[in-house]
Design a protein around this motif. Sequence first.
Motif, PDB file in Angstrom:
ATOM      1  N   SER A 249       0.796   2.182 -12.054  1.00 42.31           N
ATOM      2  CA  SER A 249       0.549   1.557 -13.353  1.00 42.31           C
ATOM      3  C   SER A 249       0.024   0.148 -13.110  1.00 42.31           C
ATOM      4  CB  SER A 249       1.843   1.510 -14.182  1.00 42.31           C
ATOM      5  OG  SER A 249       1.600   1.012 -15.473  1.00 42.31           O
ATOM      6  N   VAL A 250      -0.626  -0.422 -14.143  1.00 45.73           N
ATOM      7  CA  VAL A 250      -1.201  -1.756 -14.013  1.00 45.73           C
ATOM      8  C   VAL A 250      -0.746  -2.633 -15.172  1.00 45.73           C
ATOM      9  CG1 VAL A 250      -3.317  -3.132 -13.862  1.00 45.73           C
ATOM     10  CG2 VAL A 250      -3.231  -0.842 -12.821  1.00 45.73           C
ATOM     11  N   VAL A 251      -0.266  -3.825 -14.827  1.00 45.52           N
ATOM     12  CA  VAL A 251       0.099  -4.850 -15.812  1.00 45.52           C
ATOM     13  C   VAL A 251      -0.734  -6.091 -15.527  1.00 45.52           C
ATOM     14  CG1 VAL A 251       1.936  -6.389 -16.623  1.00 45.52           C
ATOM     15  CG2 VAL A 251       2.458  -3.993 -16.106  1.00 45.52           C
ATOM     16  N   ALA A 252      -1.330  -6.659 -16.547  1.00 43.68           N
ATOM     17  CA  ALA A 252      -2.082  -7.907 -16.407  1.00 43.68           C
ATOM     18  C   ALA A 252      -1.238  -9.049 -16.938  1.00 43.68           C
ATOM     19  CB  ALA A 252      -3.404  -7.838 -17.165  1.00 43.68           C
ATOM     20  N   ALA A 253      -1.227 -10.152 -16.197  1.00 44.46           N
ATOM     21  CA  ALA A 253      -0.450 -11.318 -16.618  1.00 44.46           C
ATOM     22  C   ALA A 253      -1.302 -12.567 -16.475  1.00 44.46           C
ATOM     23  CB  ALA A 253       0.821 -11.454 -15.771  1.00 44.46           C
ATOM     24  N   ALA A 254      -1.391 -13.342 -17.538  1.00 42.58           N
ATOM     25  CA  ALA A 254      -2.153 -14.581 -17.527  1.00 42.58           C
ATOM     26  C   ALA A 254      -1.543 -15.531 -18.549  1.00 42.58           C
ATOM     27  CB  ALA A 254      -3.628 -14.328 -17.853  1.00 42.58           C
ATOM     28  N   THR A 255      -1.687 -16.814 -18.293  1.00 43.71           N
ATOM     29  CA  THR A 255      -1.110 -17.798 -19.206  1.00 43.71           C
ATOM     30  C   THR A 255      -1.891 -17.893 -20.503  1.00 43.71           C
ATOM     31  OG1 THR A 255      -0.278 -19.070 -17.329  1.00 43.71           O
ATOM     32  CG2 THR A 255      -0.453 -20.223 -19.439  1.00 43.71           C
ATOM     33  N   HIS A 256      -3.227 -17.915 -20.400  1.00 43.51           N
ATOM     34  CA  HIS A 256      -4.068 -18.179 -21.565  1.00 43.51           C
ATOM     35  C   HIS A 256      -4.808 -16.920 -21.997  1.00 43.51           C
ATOM     36  CE1 HIS A 256      -3.173 -22.244 -20.310  1.00 43.51           C
ATOM     37  NE2 HIS A 256      -3.816 -22.050 -19.167  1.00 43.51           N
ATOM     38  N   GLY A 257      -4.492 -16.424 -23.181  1.00 49.30           N
ATOM     39  CA  GLY A 257      -5.160 -15.250 -23.725  1.00 49.30           C
ATOM     40  C   GLY A 257      -6.294 -15.659 -24.651  1.00 49.30           C
TER      41      GLY A 257
ATOM     42  N   HIS B 228      -1.444  -0.711 -18.695  1.00 44.50           N
ATOM     43  CA  HIS B 228      -0.136  -0.441 -19.310  1.00 44.50           C
ATOM     44  C   HIS B 228       0.306  -1.581 -20.220  1.00 44.50           C
ATOM     45  CE1 HIS B 228       3.999   0.849 -19.828  1.00 44.50           C
ATOM     46  NE2 HIS B 228       4.422  -0.301 -19.346  1.00 44.50           N
ATOM     47  N   GLN B 229       0.086  -2.824 -19.785  1.00 41.10           N
ATOM     48  CA  GLN B 229       0.545  -3.983 -20.564  1.00 41.10           C
ATOM     49  C   GLN B 229      -0.269  -5.207 -20.193  1.00 41.10           C
ATOM     50  OE1 GLN B 229       4.567  -5.387 -19.714  1.00 41.10           O
ATOM     51  NE2 GLN B 229       4.918  -5.904 -21.863  1.00 41.10           N
ATOM     52  N   VAL B 230      -0.508  -6.070 -21.185  1.00 42.53           N
ATOM     53  CA  VAL B 230      -1.140  -7.369 -20.972  1.00 42.53           C
ATOM     54  C   VAL B 230      -0.176  -8.420 -21.507  1.00 42.53           C
ATOM     55  CG1 VAL B 230      -3.091  -8.865 -21.515  1.00 42.53           C
ATOM     56  CG2 VAL B 230      -3.461  -6.411 -21.195  1.00 42.53           C
ATOM     57  N   VAL B 231       0.278  -9.315 -20.624  1.00 44.60           N
ATOM     58  CA  VAL B 231       1.257 -10.334 -21.000  1.00 44.60           C
ATOM     59  C   VAL B 231       0.613 -11.712 -20.907  1.00 44.60           C
ATOM     60  CG1 VAL B 231       3.578 -11.234 -20.611  1.00 44.60           C
ATOM     61  CG2 VAL B 231       3.045  -8.870 -19.993  1.00 44.60           C
ATOM     62  N   VAL B 232       0.612 -12.442 -22.021  1.00 43.50           N
ATOM     63  CA  VAL B 232       0.074 -13.795 -22.067  1.00 43.50           C
ATOM     64  C   VAL B 232       1.045 -14.679 -22.839  1.00 43.50           C
ATOM     65  CG1 VAL B 232      -2.332 -13.015 -21.968  1.00 43.50           C
ATOM     66  CG2 VAL B 232      -1.232 -13.338 -24.200  1.00 43.50           C
ATOM     67  N   THR B 233       0.742 -15.972 -22.909  1.00 43.26           N
ATOM     68  CA  THR B 233       1.528 -16.888 -23.740  1.00 43.26           C
ATOM     69  C   THR B 233       0.680 -17.321 -24.936  1.00 43.26           C
ATOM     70  OG1 THR B 233       0.843 -18.988 -22.737  1.00 43.26           O
ATOM     71  CG2 THR B 233       2.598 -17.749 -21.615  1.00 43.26           C
ATOM     72  N   ASP B 234       1.296 -18.100 -25.815  1.00 42.56           N
ATOM     73  CA  ASP B 234       0.602 -18.549 -27.022  1.00 42.56           C
ATOM     74  C   ASP B 234       0.020 -19.957 -26.870  1.00 42.56           C
ATOM     75  OD1 ASP B 234       3.010 -19.878 -26.992  1.00 42.56           O
ATOM     76  OD2 ASP B 234       3.540 -19.471 -29.077  1.00 42.56           O
ATOM     77  N   THR B 235      -0.451 -20.290 -25.659  1.00 47.23           N
ATOM     78  CA  THR B 235      -1.131 -21.584 -25.496  1.00 47.23           C
ATOM     79  C   THR B 235      -2.395 -21.651 -26.340  1.00 47.23           C
ATOM     80  OG1 THR B 235      -2.315 -20.705 -23.571  1.00 47.23           O
ATOM     81  CG2 THR B 235      -0.290 -21.955 -23.139  1.00 47.23           C
ATOM     82  N   VAL B 236      -2.973 -20.492 -26.608  1.00 51.10           N
ATOM     83  CA  VAL B 236      -4.141 -20.365 -27.483  1.00 51.10           C
ATOM     84  C   VAL B 236      -3.742 -19.460 -28.643  1.00 51.10           C
ATOM     85  CG1 VAL B 236      -6.535 -19.568 -27.636  1.00 51.10           C
ATOM     86  CG2 VAL B 236      -5.706 -20.620 -25.530  1.00 51.10           C
TER      87      VAL B 236
END
Length: 333
Positions: free
Chosen positions: A260-268, A284-292
């Motif tokens: 499986s593949v998960v993408a993680a980055a601070t800025h979406g 499977h999932q993309v995880v970011v924060t709400d900086t943008v």
Amino acid sequence: MSQQALTAPTRRKGSVTKRMMLVSGGAHPALAEAIAAHLDTTVAPRTAHVFANGETFVRFEKSMRGCDVFVLQSFTEPLNTWLMEALITVDALKRASAKRITVILPFYPYGRQDKKHRGREPISARLVSDLFATAGANRLMSVDLHTAQTQGFFNGPVDHLLAQPLLADHIRRGHPTASITVVAPDSGRVRLAERWADLLGGCPIAFIQHRDALHAQHPDATQIVGDVDGQLCVVVDDMIDTGATMAGATRLLLSKGAFSVVAAATHGVFSGDAAEHLAASGIHQVVVTDTVPIPTTKNFPQLTVLTIAPLLAKAVCEVFDDGSVTNLFDGHA
């Protein structure tokens, strides 16, 4: 990071009174309100409008004289409009006799233009720092800069906050028994992958040799350096813009046998059709924060957005109370 409210100190240790003011630009008011709630304060009222010819006007409705002011501005479309608004806001505060002006840039604009790749190119990240210094900023605060060297562009204190521990903790809790490999989308991100591997308990890393190869419809599996067969692959980067890199990496890793593949980055950032590309990539999932700010039109089923507000609120408290921002990250910031 704890989600409990923080009480903003109103007095320095001793007898000298300090006043904090939290100011928000127009790009991400929801984040400003969330930070204010954690600080048990309110966002300072202001008047802002755009003249018929496109000029921006800003005026504050409260006195800023002698205040320790924190200006929050994020950068989404139209980026240049929000940048100009932030500069005008800082200038207004300087002329209103604010004692210290800290500009909070959760997503640093023009951060990718931090060096000259070829002749006759600008270093726009340096220009942004110079503009804020000229406008009157005394200090900058940002989250997961594209490269750490950007801190040196500003001739003053720069607080470089890290969202990677927040993201890594979420992934670790969501996949407690998975066999994880951290994947860098190119060789330039191997160092970032190593930091992520440490945060995830010392898991192995892999990297993709040529980022350009990810844009092919059927990427060459020989581009992967490292073993990903049967692994939960966490592809890490500082930002997701068009989504082409993450979508291509997903196809490549799955073709190489990844579980499986998960993408993680601070800025979406999710420019253009990024949401559609990612949703259809098999990720499977993309995880970011709400900086943008991420509008509802850019939401897709695999997207998870974590709030950065508690981290920013704690950093504001440390700066206001002359504490240590580095200690928020166990001395590793």
